[in-house]
Structures are given as C-alpha cells and as structure tokens.
Design an enzyme around this catalytic site. Structure first.
Site, PDB file in Angstrom:
ATOM      1  CD  GLU A  27      41.046  41.176  36.110  1.00 53.33           C
ATOM      2  OE1 GLU A  27      41.525  40.064  36.385  1.00 53.33           O
ATOM      3  OE2 GLU A  27      39.897  41.326  35.660  1.00 53.33           O
ATOM      4  CG  ASP A  47      32.566  42.748  41.422  1.00 54.94           C
ATOM      5  OD1 ASP A  47      33.510  43.018  40.666  1.00 54.94           O
ATOM      6  OD2 ASP A  47      31.458  42.348  41.007  1.00 54.94           O
TER       7      ASP A  47
END
Length: 486
Positions: A135, A203
C-alpha cells in the site's frame, strides 16, 4: 455516464490493494517502469488536501479504531517501512478500520487504511508488513493520481471535476459496485488494465521495501498462497475475492521476485503478537469464550513470545468482563518481566481504574513517562488516570499539550471536553467538542460549538479572540472542503 465512470475509477483505485488481480509474465523484469508521473494531474500539496478531506469523511462513515496502543504499533511499523521506501514525497498516516474482511487501501496524502481482519489472517509481522509495503508503494508511485490522469485522457472532464467527483464517490460508497457494473464494458476493461499495471509496480516496490526494512521478502508470496488456499473452494469468499480473484500468476510472480533477496528467518515479534491478541479480544466481534479458545490454541506453539501474548489477551478478556481478580496477577507478572511495555501499561492502568485505584494508575504512568517522556500512549493514559483520580486541572494541562501535538486524535479532544465539563468550564468543553466535529467534516456543528464558546467567553478576552480566530479557520476549511466537490 461520466459520473459512473468516475465512480468506477475510484473503486478501482482505492481497492487497488494486495488482493487485486495482477496478470504478470514469468519474467520478473517485464514490469512497467512508469515512475511517479501525474504531475499534470495534482500537485503533492493538492493530494494532501484531498487526503485530509477523505480522512474526515472516513471518520464519519467508517468504524475507525481510536485505540492508542494499536495506533502506535501500526504507525511505528508503517514508518519503519516508509523509511526504506523509494520516492517518498508525503508524510504517512496509518489507521485501522474495524472490519473482519481482508482489506487494505491507500489514498491521497499518504493515508493507509488496514482492516482489523488482517490480524486474523496474517501469522507473522512480515506478512502484515508485506500488505503495508504494498500500500505504501501505491502512495509513493501516485497510482490514484495517475489513474485520474488516464481517465482525464479518455473523457472531456477537467482534473478538478474528476477530483471533486472522487470525493463525492467516497462520501457515497454505496454507489461502489453498482456503479462498476453499470459502466460500459470498454471503460471497465481499460480501468482494470491500468490497475493491473499499478499492481505490478506496487508488488515490485513493496517487496523491495520489505527486504530493505529487514523483513522476510517471502512473506508476500506466502500470504498470497495462504489466501488462495483458504478461499479456493469456499462458497462464500470475501467480497474482494469475488470481484477481484487472486490468480496463480500473481503468486508465482511474487515468489520469483522474492528470490532476488535473501530469505530472512525472524523470531516472533512481541508487539505484533500483542497487537494481534488485542484485536482478537476487542475488535473481532467474538464473545468471551471464543476469544479464550483462540488464545488457548495459540499456546500450543509453546514459544515464550506467543505465551506472553496469550496471557495478555487472557488478561484483557478478564478485564473487559470485570473479572479483575483474575486479570490482576497476569498483568502483574507480565509487567514484572517487561515493565515499560506499552500494551501492559495500558491494561494495568485500566485495571487500576476499574478497581477504584486511580491514584495507583497515575503513579504507574508517571513513573513510565520518566522513561519515555511525551510518548502518546502513556500520555493519553496518564490524562485519563488523572481524570479518574479527579485531578481535573492536571488532566486539562496534559490534554492541552497533547491535543496541540496530536490534533487529529479524537481521544485527546474527547477527554479534554470531559475534563472541562467536570470543572464547569463550559466554553472550553464546547471548544473541544467542536474539534471532534471538525475531525469528521461536520463543519457547521464545529462552528456552532465554537460560536457558543465565544458567547460564554469574557468580552475582549484572549479566549474569545482565540475562538473567533478558530471560527474563521473553520469557515475557510469548510469552503475549501465544499470546493473540492464542485
């Protein structure tokens, strides 16, 4: 149709969490290196302004957890990750929402929300950190602003109109999934494709941040794998997995990326295990028996840290159910082994107060503050203990400093309002209550309470001048807030 597209964009961006799909190739270097563009969309200052507005709306519409100990933990963990992240341009704030659904999301201004359910599904601090690192990457790479820029290229709407509609969409979350299903197939597909690119990038940066911060980079694919196995055959998976399934390709890709880093074997984290026990007991929505059963199962791991966390959780169950004679010896033993632990001190303080021994709570926390002066958890507990000991003026002095340093903590303003009520200082009670309304974007109520405070103040006094100045600030904030929606 334009409003529907914008609302669909919001749902795609704010739900661009760890659980969203990412279709990736086996080549870990085949990634979109698109950097932190979107300067033509919103400036960093504008993003922070929108982030502040969104946060106020969330406080009024979501069960945000105002737990000092848990907030200290997730912010300490979050800022450890941020200190090793790339392209950090905004301050970060981490907060918890009481919700058993697995979810996390990030939005403007460095705000990262975690559902309390993450503590029920992660097993190690590295797994929780992997969610947070992902995040953080969404924020540092400005994915929401970049998605707005992409939407602006597809539509005649101005950036201001897009941003204003995003704010309206957050204010009316019930439009979410329905808006997506009502949007044209072509628009949805283009948004999904852009989100996939964001997910690849998040990611990649997330695992890099995880490794640099000293956590196990394999925690991310491990968490992915557990989620996939857990919900593969269930007939009632989480809503996020229904609309955005977790494909095997994403798990495979994260494993390949993790292999670029050394595997790190870490011992159990004391604070993570204590936070997990606290969430299970107080925020999982389960009864006393279920919480104790969960804690007892944890003890089978026979690790000293797990055993201490289980004892702590058990003490909380007893404390919350007024079985003080059972909670007391457990907390005394825990504090003996770790006298400066904030989880233990918080619980011990509450126990003393519940037993009618508020002065002992004051003494305990005053001593702890000598070792950790200005610590937020100890300070807010100390102020509460002073109030319970009926030392209201002392509590007010502590809370005035605390609220100045932590203006976005509702706990401080709530206690300050209560303390002033006990002393009969109604104008200051109203002023503190006004700040609580402002935190939830209820500007009219905030202004009304400050107006009432000003009417009670002595004409021409410094207090009246302060209230008037704050009213002017709130009016300006209200106009800026409303302008975001136009």
């Amino acid at each position: 149709m334009m409003r529907l597209r914008i609302r669909a964009l919001l749902c795609s961006c704010l739900s661009a969490s760890l659980l969203l799909p990412t279709l990736v190739s086996a080549d870990t270097n085949d990634l979109p290196d698109i950097g932190t563009v979107a300067g033509a969309t919103l400036s960093i200052d504008q993003e922070e302004q929108y982030g502040d507005a969104y946060m106020r709306i969330l406080r009024s519409r979501q069960p945000v957890i105002n737990d000092p100990v848990l907030n200290e933990y997730i912010n300490t963990l979050g800022h450890r990750l941020v200190s090793h992240a790339s392209d950090v341009k905004t301050p970060f704030t981490f907060f918890l929402i009481q919700n058993r659904e697995i979810n996390a999301f990030a939005f403007f201004g460095g705000h990262v929300a975690l559902h309390s359910g993450l503590f029920l599904h992660t097993r190690t601090e590295s797994e929780l950190a992997s969610v947070m690192a992902h995040e953080i990457a969404h924020v540092t790479q400005r994915h929401l602003a970049r998605s707005m820029e992409a939407e602006a290229k597809r539509s005649p709407a101005t950036i201001a109109a897009l941003a204003g509609s995003l704010l309206l969409a957050i204010a009316a979350p019930e439009a979410g999934i329905a808006a997506i299903t009502a949007t044209s197939a072509g628009s949805v597909q283009s948004q999904i494709n852009y989100t996939r690119a964001n997910e690849k990038e998040a990611d990649r940066f997330g695992i890099e941040t995880l490794a640099k911060s000293g956590f196990d980079p394999y925690a991310m694919p491990r968490f992915f794998g557990k989620l996939s196995e857990e919900y593969q055959y269930t007939s009632h998976p989480p809503a996020m997995l229904l609309t955005h399934p977790l494909p095997d390709s994403r798990i495979t890709d994260s494993r390949e990326r993790a292999q670029h880093y050394n595997h790190v074997k870490l011992p159990y984290s004391t604070d993570y295990q204590l936070a997990r026990a606290r969430v299970v007991v107080r925020y999982a929505g389960i009864d006393e028996k279920a919480a104790l059963d969960w804690l007892q199962r944890q003890r089978k791991k026979n690790d000293p840290i797990i055993l201490a966390a289980s004892d702590y959780g058990t003490a909380l169950v007893y404390l919350d159910n007024k079985q003080y004679d059972k909670a007391a010896p457990i907390l005394a033993s825990l504090l003996k082994d770790d006298p400066q632990n904030h989880f233990y001190l918080d619980a011990a303080s509450d126990l003393y107060i519940a037993q009618g021994k508020a002065k002992q709570s004051v003494q305990l926390l005053a001593q702890a503050l000598k070792q950790s002066p200005h610590n937020s958890v100890l300070t807010i507990n100390y102020a509460n203990a002073l109030m319970k000991a009926k030392q209201y003026q002392d509590a007010i002095q502590v809370l005035q400093r605390y609220s100045h340093d932590h203006p976005e903590d509702a706990n401080g303003w709530s206690l300050l309002s209560e303390a002033n009520s006990h002393t009969g200082n109604q104008q200051e009670e109203f002023a503190a209550r006004a700040e609580l309304f402002a935190l939830k974007a209820d500007w009219d109520q905030a202004i009304q309470y400050y107006t009432r405070a000003g009417q009670l103040a002595k004409l021409g006094s410094l207090e009246q001048a302060r209230y008037d100045a704050r009213i002017d600030q709130l009016i300006t904030q209200r106009e800026q807030f409303l302008a975001l929606q136009r």
